[in-house]
Structures are given as C-alpha cells and as structure tokens.
Design a protein around this motif. Structure first.
Motif, mmCIF file in Angstrom:
data_model
loop_
_atom_site.group_PDB
_atom_site.id
_atom_site.type_symbol
_atom_site.label_atom_id
_atom_site.label_comp_id
_atom_site.label_asym_id
_atom_site.label_seq_id
_atom_site.Cartn_x
_atom_site.Cartn_y
_atom_site.Cartn_z
ATOM 1 N N LEU A 806 48.183 33.869 40.651
ATOM 2 C CA LEU A 806 47.344 32.873 41.360
ATOM 3 C C LEU A 806 46.057 32.531 40.230
ATOM 4 O O LEU A 806 45.577 33.436 39.493
ATOM 5 C CB LEU A 806 46.499 33.395 42.728
ATOM 6 N N GLU A 807 45.476 31.451 40.389
ATOM 7 C CA GLU A 807 44.122 31.014 39.693
ATOM 8 C C GLU A 807 43.166 30.621 40.713
ATOM 9 O O GLU A 807 43.408 29.830 41.523
ATOM 10 C CB GLU A 807 44.585 30.039 38.677
ATOM 11 N N ILE A 808 41.935 31.496 40.721
ATOM 12 C CA ILE A 808 41.103 31.168 41.744
ATOM 13 C C ILE A 808 39.789 30.606 41.014
ATOM 14 O O ILE A 808 39.408 31.264 40.008
ATOM 15 C CB ILE A 808 40.895 32.418 42.642
ATOM 16 N N ALA A 809 39.314 29.501 41.529
ATOM 17 C CA ALA A 809 38.024 28.885 41.020
ATOM 18 C C ALA A 809 37.057 28.937 42.114
ATOM 19 O O ALA A 809 37.236 28.549 43.161
ATOM 20 C CB ALA A 809 38.379 27.670 40.462
ATOM 21 N N VAL A 810 35.720 29.084 41.611
ATOM 22 C CA VAL A 810 34.746 29.112 42.774
ATOM 23 C C VAL A 810 33.706 28.291 41.964
ATOM 24 O O VAL A 810 33.326 28.274 41.296
ATOM 25 C CB VAL A 810 34.119 30.647 42.635
ATOM 26 N N SER A 811 33.165 27.654 43.103
ATOM 27 C CA SER A 811 31.940 26.761 43.041
ATOM 28 C C SER A 811 30.968 27.011 44.221
ATOM 29 O O SER A 811 31.260 26.960 45.466
ATOM 30 C CB SER A 811 32.292 25.174 42.945
ATOM 31 N N GLY A 812 29.706 27.523 43.601
ATOM 32 C CA GLY A 812 28.920 27.675 44.722
ATOM 33 C C GLY A 812 28.018 28.895 44.311
ATOM 34 O O GLY A 812 28.543 29.788 43.251
ATOM 35 N N ASP A 813 26.918 29.186 44.992
ATOM 36 C CA ASP A 813 26.104 30.477 44.442
ATOM 37 C C ASP A 813 26.578 31.584 45.438
ATOM 38 O O ASP A 813 26.062 31.847 46.367
ATOM 39 C CB ASP A 813 24.676 30.038 45.037
ATOM 40 N N ALA A 814 27.538 32.194 44.850
ATOM 41 C CA ALA A 814 28.078 33.437 45.661
ATOM 42 C C ALA A 814 28.961 34.420 44.638
ATOM 43 O O ALA A 814 29.332 33.719 43.505
ATOM 44 C CB ALA A 814 28.842 33.073 46.900
ATOM 45 N N LYS A 815 28.970 35.524 44.840
ATOM 46 C CA LYS A 815 29.796 36.334 44.158
ATOM 47 C C LYS A 815 31.380 36.433 44.831
ATOM 48 O O LYS A 815 31.169 36.618 45.816
ATOM 49 C CB LYS A 815 29.388 37.839 44.095
ATOM 50 N N VAL A 816 32.195 36.282 44.084
ATOM 51 C CA VAL A 816 33.622 36.444 44.493
ATOM 52 C C VAL A 816 34.393 37.383 43.775
ATOM 53 O O VAL A 816 34.600 37.375 42.403
ATOM 54 C CB VAL A 816 34.259 35.122 44.526
ATOM 55 N N VAL A 817 35.077 38.300 44.198
ATOM 56 C CA VAL A 817 36.221 39.509 43.675
ATOM 57 C C VAL A 817 37.422 39.012 44.597
ATOM 58 O O VAL A 817 37.424 38.612 45.883
ATOM 59 C CB VAL A 817 35.870 40.617 43.896
ATOM 60 N N ALA A 818 38.522 39.235 43.926
ATOM 61 C CA ALA A 818 39.963 39.071 44.609
ATOM 62 C C ALA A 818 40.779 40.110 43.952
ATOM 63 O O ALA A 818 40.533 41.016 43.253
ATOM 64 C CB ALA A 818 40.423 37.731 44.258
ATOM 65 N N GLY A 819 41.966 40.414 44.752
ATOM 66 C CA GLY A 819 42.855 41.389 44.528
ATOM 67 C C GLY A 819 43.944 41.565 45.513
ATOM 68 O O GLY A 819 43.936 40.683 46.351
ATOM 69 N N THR A 820 44.708 42.511 45.329
ATOM 70 C CA THR A 820 45.767 42.871 46.367
ATOM 71 C C THR A 820 45.846 44.290 46.617
ATOM 72 O O THR A 820 44.931 44.955 46.145
ATOM 73 C CB THR A 820 47.120 42.527 45.643
ATOM 74 N N GLY A 821 46.885 44.743 47.453
ATOM 75 C CA GLY A 821 47.089 45.833 47.978
ATOM 76 C C GLY A 821 47.972 46.891 47.118
ATOM 77 O O GLY A 821 48.268 47.994 47.404
ATOM 78 N N HIS A 822 48.399 46.200 46.045
ATOM 79 C CA HIS A 822 49.396 46.964 44.996
ATOM 80 C C HIS A 822 48.688 48.324 44.598
ATOM 81 O O HIS A 822 47.698 48.204 44.046
ATOM 82 C CB HIS A 822 49.795 46.019 44.078
ATOM 83 N N PRO A 823 49.445 49.487 44.421
ATOM 84 C CA PRO A 823 48.613 50.539 44.147
ATOM 85 C C PRO A 823 48.727 50.846 42.844
ATOM 86 O O PRO A 823 48.060 52.130 42.256
ATOM 87 C CB PRO A 823 49.470 51.572 44.760
ATOM 88 N N TYR A 824 49.607 50.224 41.880
ATOM 89 C CA TYR A 824 49.354 50.383 40.504
ATOM 90 C C TYR A 824 49.418 49.145 39.716
ATOM 91 O O TYR A 824 49.396 49.176 38.458
ATOM 92 C CB TYR A 824 50.508 51.262 40.013
#
Length: 873
Positions: A806-824
């Motif tokens: 995926l590619e995630i782009a952010v617009s706006g005054d906020a912090k964003v982190v992303a990820g999954t539940g994959h263990p490794y």
C-alpha cells in the motif's frame, strides 16, 4: 471602601493562582537521542533538537545506520528496519529494538495571574512536577538544579520544586516566571524480558496547590460496603491534610457525592487542625481525616453497568475553598471464597481473563489515552471481563477505561524480587524500594472500582524460599493492607524449573500461604489435588497456554474454588518475539523464542492492530459467545508434525481461499512459509519442504459445544462427526474446491434450527476499503482515530490472503503511523507503505492540538484508491 478594596487585593492572588490545580506539560518538549554534555543547564542551545509531544517512546524512532554490521550478515538479512536493529542487545526480549540515552527539555511559565510577583506566588503556592512514567532510570533538573531521580520506569513520581524556584540565583535572567525542566532518560543494559519502551512514555503534569492542601494519592474513597440488603451504601473517605505554611491552621474537611447527572446525593464535613511546616526538616504538617456518608438506593458498579459517582473532596478555611479534588468511584462489593468463588455485588461470576502488557502496538509504549481506551474496548468486544496487568503498573488512563467500560483488574507491580531475571532489572533496587513501591501502587490505584486484587509479583524466584520468601511476601502484604484492606493480595506462582530442589507437592504451599488468593501459572493440572490438600485455598489461572484453553476453562466451570482463567495473552505485544510460534518439523528440539526478524510475541487472541486471530474464534465457543466456529489448515507432509509452542496456536486460518496466488500448491499461513524458518536462532535446525503442501488435503476443524456437526463444500455434504466433549472439536480432511465451506450443528431436538457458519471464496482483490472507529475526534494529542484498511473483492468480501503493498498519503496537521499485525514483517511496522497481512492494515491518526481535518489517501497497484477524512475538533 478602602478596607473592602484592601481585603480584595489580599485575597485576589490566592483566588487566581489556583484556578487550575493540575496542568498538562505534555507538549513542546525538545528531544535528543544520545549522550549530551551540559544539557541540564538553562542556557544550553537546544534549537537543533527535535520537538515532541509526550507520551513519547524513543525506541520507536528509526535507529541510526549500522553500516559496520552490514558486512557481517548474510545477504538475506537486513541490518536495520525502522526501529529494529540487529545491534539490539535485547534480541527477542525487546523485539529487536534499541534503548539508549534520551534527553528532554521544556521551558514553561508559572501560572501566575496579573502582576503578582514570583515570590508572592511561591509564598502561597505549592508547585510540584508529576511524571507518570519515564523508562527506565531518569534524572530531572529544574533551572539547572538536580531536582530528583527515579529508578523504576513504571512508577510515577512527584517532586516539589518550591525550594529551587525560591532561589533567585537559579531563576531565568530575562523572565523570572519561566521554568526550564530537563529530563535524562536511560534505558540501557538487559533490564526487561519484554518490550518496555524508552523515555517519557507517560504524561507529565504541573501541580499547583494552596499551602493548605490535599494529595491525590493520599485521598481514598472506600465504597465497598453495601447495607440494608443493598438499599444503602456506606462511602468512607480517608485523606491526609497537608500544611506547608509555618503556622498551624484549622479548617473544614468536606465531601460532596454526586451522581452521574451531577446531582448531590450525600454531603458531610468535619473540622480539623493541622500543625505547621517543620522548618528544620522542611516537612509539611499533616493530619489524617476521615468521614462516612450514606448513599441511598445506590447505583452499583458492575461489568455490565459500570456506574460511577464523583466525590468532590475539598478543604475550606474561613469559608474559602483552599483545595479540591474530584474523584470518580464506583459503589460495589467483592467477596472471595473457596465455597462460592468470586462474587461481585453478591452475584457469582467467573473471570474470563487475559494478561496484557503495557505497549500499544504500532505506538510502542507511549501511553496515549485513546490507545488505552481502545485496548479495553477490544477486550470487552471479545468477551473478556477481567484483565491482569503484566507485570507492572499500567497507565491511569487504562484503569480509567476499565472503570468506565466495566473490566475487572488484577493490578500487579513486580516481575522480580531480590533475585534478577535479567542482569540490569529492578531487582538491584528491590530491597531498598519494594515497600515504598508496593504502597505507591495501592495509593495511586485504590479509587478504581475495577481493581479486585493486588498482585505482589509474577513467577518470583524466591516465592517458596525459607525464610526470605515469606519475609518479603509479608512486607508486601503489609504495605498493601496499610493502604487498602478491602481487596485481597495474590501471587502468580509457576513450577519450580528455577528451583529444581523444590517439588510442587511438598514446597508450593509456602508460596500460596503468603497471599489470600493463589494464582497458578500454567499449573491447571494441580488444581484438584491442591484443593484436596488445601480445601480453603482460592485459586485461579493467572497464566495459561492458549492451546490448553479448553482444559483450563473446563476446570473453571467445574469447581467453584477456581475463580477463572487468564490466558497468556489476550493481545499480541512487542518483545518476547515468536513466543507463540508454530513450526512444521521432523525433529523435536524445543525453541521458546525467535530471533531476527521476529519482533512480535504472536501469542495473543488479538493481533497487534486489533484483529481477531484464529484462537479467538475458538474461545468464543468455549465461552458460549458463539455456537460454532471453523478454521482451516493445510495438512502436513508425511513424516512431519506440527510443533505448536505452548503459547502458540495451530497454523489455521478462518477462510476458504487456499489456492496459492501463483496457482501452484496451497496458500500457506505464515507459520508454514520458508521465511519463517530463517529466524537467526532456528536456521539449520529445521528442514522445511514448502512444496509438499497441496490443496487436495486440507484439515478443517469445526468447533462447537453441540455433540454433532456437519461439513459441506458447495452445499454437498462432506460428512457428519461427533465433537470431542473435552475440546469441542470435530476434524475433517477435505480437498479444496473454490466456492463455499459451511459447517452446521446437528440439532438434538426435532424441528430445532441448526446453527451454521459459512466461508465463501473471495474473488481477486478489486478495491481498498477504509473504516474509521471514529470519524470525528478531538484535536487533542491524547485522542486518536484508528482507520482499518481492508482489501475487498468486487462483491465486498474481504480478501483474506491478500498481501498487497500500500501507499498511504496524508494531508492535514496530524501524525499518522500505519502497519499490520504480521509478527516478522518489519517493513510493515510504523510505515506509510505497509504490505497488507491477511487482507488488512491499520492507520492511526494522532492530532497535534490543532483543529481541522486530516485526509488519508490509500492506493495500491491495480485497485480502486480510497480516501477518508477525519475531523479534529
């Protein structure tokens, strides 16, 4: 008129100073990672430091390049990815993360109104700094002067800074009202068995009070006694009144009890006299006060209806309010006995429990309020009614969430006593601090109605030692009981693998006799024999293996003296990497943890981003929340067996998409993939034949408490089988045919409707779908929006095997982190370019204290792009 004006001027500073007793100091901290010289000095130049809002976990920041190590590693291994590094000395303990040294600096102005001088303000005001948690060892300077230090990162601490501020030599030259606070946080050595985080990972507060004041941790509301068959409740309020003025004084101690609508339901007050400040010892005068109120027809706090009252506790002198606290509390009774088990408000209930560590997944150990609330929401949604805090104080926000949502709590403070589990852990300070820290846990947390037990330790090496084990336990019990006598103490006791000279049958009693309720870690096999020997002992499973959940829960339901069971764990956590692993193998070598690239424990019912894992569906059947569940796994090649670690689960998944994406062979769960066998402490030990798995041999487990179940593929019956009465499982072997897989209970009563569960084969991925838990949130840095990202087919079905970048782009005054539940999959942790895992990913939006909107755009090659807008008000 002159007299009236004079009186007004005399009282005006007093009235304006204490408009806000407790002020957040979370924002505007300058931060530097690494050693610094003279950073504690006021005039230190920190302009090149990065600005952060706390709670902040600097072990989640990307690590520096480790290029020197790159030449020493095999080509298939990466040296560092985001916060993970091959240089991590903690290895699997800390999930490949790195600690170190971190410095924080913040300058703020004292809350002085008008032209009041600093000297006048300090003569009327107590000024404290309160830190809710800094991991691990910390030192604090105020205006260049060492103010305090703390050695146990989970323990909150308060420091009074009046003396430093009163010294004009240490004030800011240009602006006397300004205060510079510097914090040094050190997380070095081997000090934890799990991921702890680093830095100021909980809130920071400025507390300003009158010289005549209360203390939040020394004010206790005991609402545990019901009277007149529940028609009335006794509310006892205990407090200490402190006086930092040199003169003794008198006043009134007052309590108002308000219901949830703010209506006054009880009031009481009493006079007090308190001595003045002892100038020689700089010790405030203090006096203990208490009062009792009666609430008629009380609303009781329970897990179903967690009703809370507010106690306004305040001090007055000459008719003026000098200090006040608002304390939320619940009216409820708890009892424990071997004959009737645990009762809440007179009603028996079993504890459907889970152990949880303190981290918040993609956020690391940062104790952001909304993250703690969501954690409890997830637990409630999966049927849990109790949680064991493992193995340290949680955040206050977590306990507040348990209070407001109805979750029972075992509050725990120590993972070790005097004997260490890691060379640099808390054991080196235990002998000096254990009584103080035990009492502090109880003082801080006793107003929470959710808490039902105080745990004095987990798997303690000295638990049955003679005589030291008993001596320590008694000291801890006394420390707890001195602060709260309404809840029992407990201890999580494990087998004697660490004391081979001891045997359970003849030595374990010494551990249990030191507490009121006995916690059994993985020892359900001793319940019945121990009850025969000690019929008054109250027991519960303080930790249990996921794969033994049926055996444990069957015991819980069978015997009243077993209160419940707490699985290890309810939620995946960082560190203790690979504890819940599963291998396909032909040898029998035991491996407990997995090294690089594993960073996640993988033993929870709920994964790192909040999604259900296969064992959670089985637990639904066990706890009678669902009548039927089903999961599928490829059958194993001849000569190999599935090795499920104690904390693991069989490599099954809950879907009917078992054709590999390349069209060759079967889709494989991550536990059966080649990369799973490349962890650095396993390579060479296990021979794995990935090509041996075929779609024509799949194992289907159907779980139900009904005695018989049927299985269908594309509406054609495969067979009917009995479910095992102990494990509630029926197992089928089938060949894969795209379409539908359906399980059905066989009714035992004529004309009764069967319960069914169906998996439908998803079509190829077609679009990305975004769903926010809340699309409108506050602009506070303590609020978050969790955005679930799913890959769906054209008909709206989740694509459960989709692994799409995926590619995630952010617009706006906020912090964003992303990820999954994959263990490794390290590259899908805290990134805006994750690869979906089981068709899902998660993005977390954190406002930066500014109102507005933030929009996320998520795209992937060949799929419809999606976007969502979050309002920050």
């Amino acid at each position: 008129m002159k007299k009236i004006t004079l009186l007004f001027l005399l009282f005006f500073p007093l009235l304006c100073v204490h408009a806000q007793r407790k002020t957040s100091l979370d924002t505007g901290w300058k931060f530097h990672r690494g050693a610094v010289i003279n950073a504690e000095q006021v005039d230190f130049d920190d302009t090149k430091w990065v600005t952060f809002t706390v709670p902040h976990d600097f072990s989640m920041d990307a690590v520096m390049d480790a290029h020197d190590y790159r030449q020493k590693t095999p080509a298939w291994e990466e040296v560092q990815v985001g916060p993970f590094s091959r240089l991590s000395i903690g290895d699997w303990d800390t999930g490949q993360t790195v600690g170190g040294e971190g410095w924080y600096r913040k300058t703020f102005s004292l809350p002085i109104v008008g032209n009041t001088s600093v000297d006048t303000f300090l003569s009327q005001t107590n000024v404290n700094l309160r830190f809710d948690g800094i991991y691990n060892q910390s030192e604090v300077w105020v205006n260049g002067v060492k103010a305090t230090s703390n050695v146990y990162g989970y323990m909150p601490f308060v420091v009074n800074i009046n003396k430093i501020l009163a010294d004009k030599a240490h004030r800011h030259v240009d602006e006397e009202r300004e205060v510079t606070v510097v914090v040094k946080a050190i997380n070095e050595g081997l000090n934890s068995r799990w991921y702890a985080g680093s830095g100021i990972f909980r809130h920071v507060w400025l507390e300003t009070t009158n010289k005549l004041h209360l203390d939040e941790w020394d004010t206790y509301v005991d609402a545990s006694e019901l009277m007149n068959k529940g028609k009335e409740a006794s509310v006892k309020v205990f407090a200490k009144v402190f006086n930092d003025d040199v003169q003794a004084t008198a006043g009134q101690f007052c309590v108002d009890v308000l219901d949830e609508e703010g209506t006054l339901v009880a009031h009481n007050e009493q006079d007090f006299t308190v001595s003045g400040l002892n100038r020689n010892e700089l010790q405030a005068g203090e006096v203990s006060v208490s009062t009792e109120l009666v609430v008629k027809t009380p609303h009781l706090w329970s897990v179903e209806q967690p009703y809370r009252y507010t106690a306004k506790v305040y001090l007055t002198k000459s008719g003026e309010e000098r200090d006040a606290l608002s304390i939320r509390f619940g009216i409820r009774s708890i009892t424990f006995s071997a004959e009737e088990g645990f009762k809440l408000n007179g009603q028996g209930m079993k504890l459907r429990g889970g152990c949880v560590h303190h981290d918040n997944g993609l956020l690391g150990a940062a104790g952001i309020d909304r993250a703690e609330i969501r954690k409890v929401e997830l637990l409630k949604a999966q049927g849990y009614n109790a949680v064991r805090c493992s193995h340290n104080l949680p955040t206050e926000a977590f306990l507040d969430a348990c209070d407001s949502l109805g979750m029972l709590v075992i509050d725990e403070v120590f993972d070790q006593w005097e004997e260490s589990k890691r060379p640099n852990d808390y054991s080196q300070y235990f002998k000096r601090d254990h009584v103080k820290d035990m009492a502090l846990m109880v003082r801080r947390d006793r107003n929470h109605p959710s808490i039902i037990m105080w745990s004095i330790g987990n798997e303690i090496a000295q638990r049955a030692d003679i005589p030291r084990g008993k001596e320590i336990a008694l000291e801890l019990n006394l420390a707890a009981n001195n602060e709260d006598h309404t809840r029992p103490t407990t201890l999580a006791v494990n087998s004697f693998w660490d004391r081979p000279q001891f045997k359970w049958e003849k030595d374990s009693y010494r551990a249990f006799e030191n507490v009121e309720v006995g916690g059994y870690n993985y020892e359900w096999g001793h319940y019945e024999a121990d009850h025969d020997s000690f019929p008054d002992r109250i027991m519960y499973g303080s930790e249990s293996f996921p794969k033994e959940m049926a055996q444990n829960w069957n015991m819980v339901e069978k015997h009243p003296y077993i209160l419940g069971d707490f699985v290890w764990t309810a939620v995946d956590y960082l560190g203790e990497a690979g504890l819940g692993h599963t291998f396909e193998r032909s040898d029998n070598k035991w491996i407990q943890f997995l090294s690089w690239p594993w960073f996640n424990s993988w033993c929870g019912d709920i994964d790192l981003i909040g999604d259900k894992k296969p064992q959670s569906y089985y637990r639904d059947v066990l706890w009678r929340r669902a009548s039927i569940a089903m999961a599928v796994r490829p059958s194993l090649p001849d000569g190999e067996h599935e090795d499920v670690n104690g904390w693991g689960w069989t490599a099954e998944e809950n879907h009917w998409n078992w054709q590999a994406q390349n069209g060759k062979g079967a889709y494989l769960p991550i536990e059966l993939r080649p990369e799973n066998y490349r962890t650095t402490n396993v390579v060479g030990n296990i021979q794995h034949n990935v090509n041996a798995h075929r779609c024509d041999s799949l194992r289907v487990n159907v779980y139900s408490r009904e005695p018989r179940v049927q299985l269908f593929i594309n509406d054609s019956i495969v067979g009917e089988k009995e479910t095992d009465p102990e494990t509630y499982t029926a197992t089928f072997t089938v060949a894969y045919e795209p379409g539908s897989l359906k399980a059905m209970t066989v009714p035992q009563v004529k004309k009764a409707k069967p319960d069914t569960l169906e998996f439908v084969t998803a079509l190829p991925p077609a679009r990305i779908v975004l769903h926010a838990d809340r699309a409108s949130i506050s602009a506070s840095h303590n609020d978050l929006s969790y955005i679930n990202i799913s890959v769906e087919d054209a008909e709206g079905h989740l694509c459960p095997t989709a692994e799409i970048p995926l590619e995630i782009a952010v617009s706006g005054d906020a912090k964003v982190v992303a990820g999954t539940g994959h263990p490794y999959d390290m590259r899908s942790f805290r990134t805006l370019r994750p690869t979906t895992f089981r068709g899902k990913a998660l993005a977390i939006v954190q406002p930066q204290d500014k109102a507005g909107e933030v929009t996320l755009h998520v795209k992937a090659k060949g799929l419809e792009e999606a976007q969502i807008t979050i309002e920050m008000r």
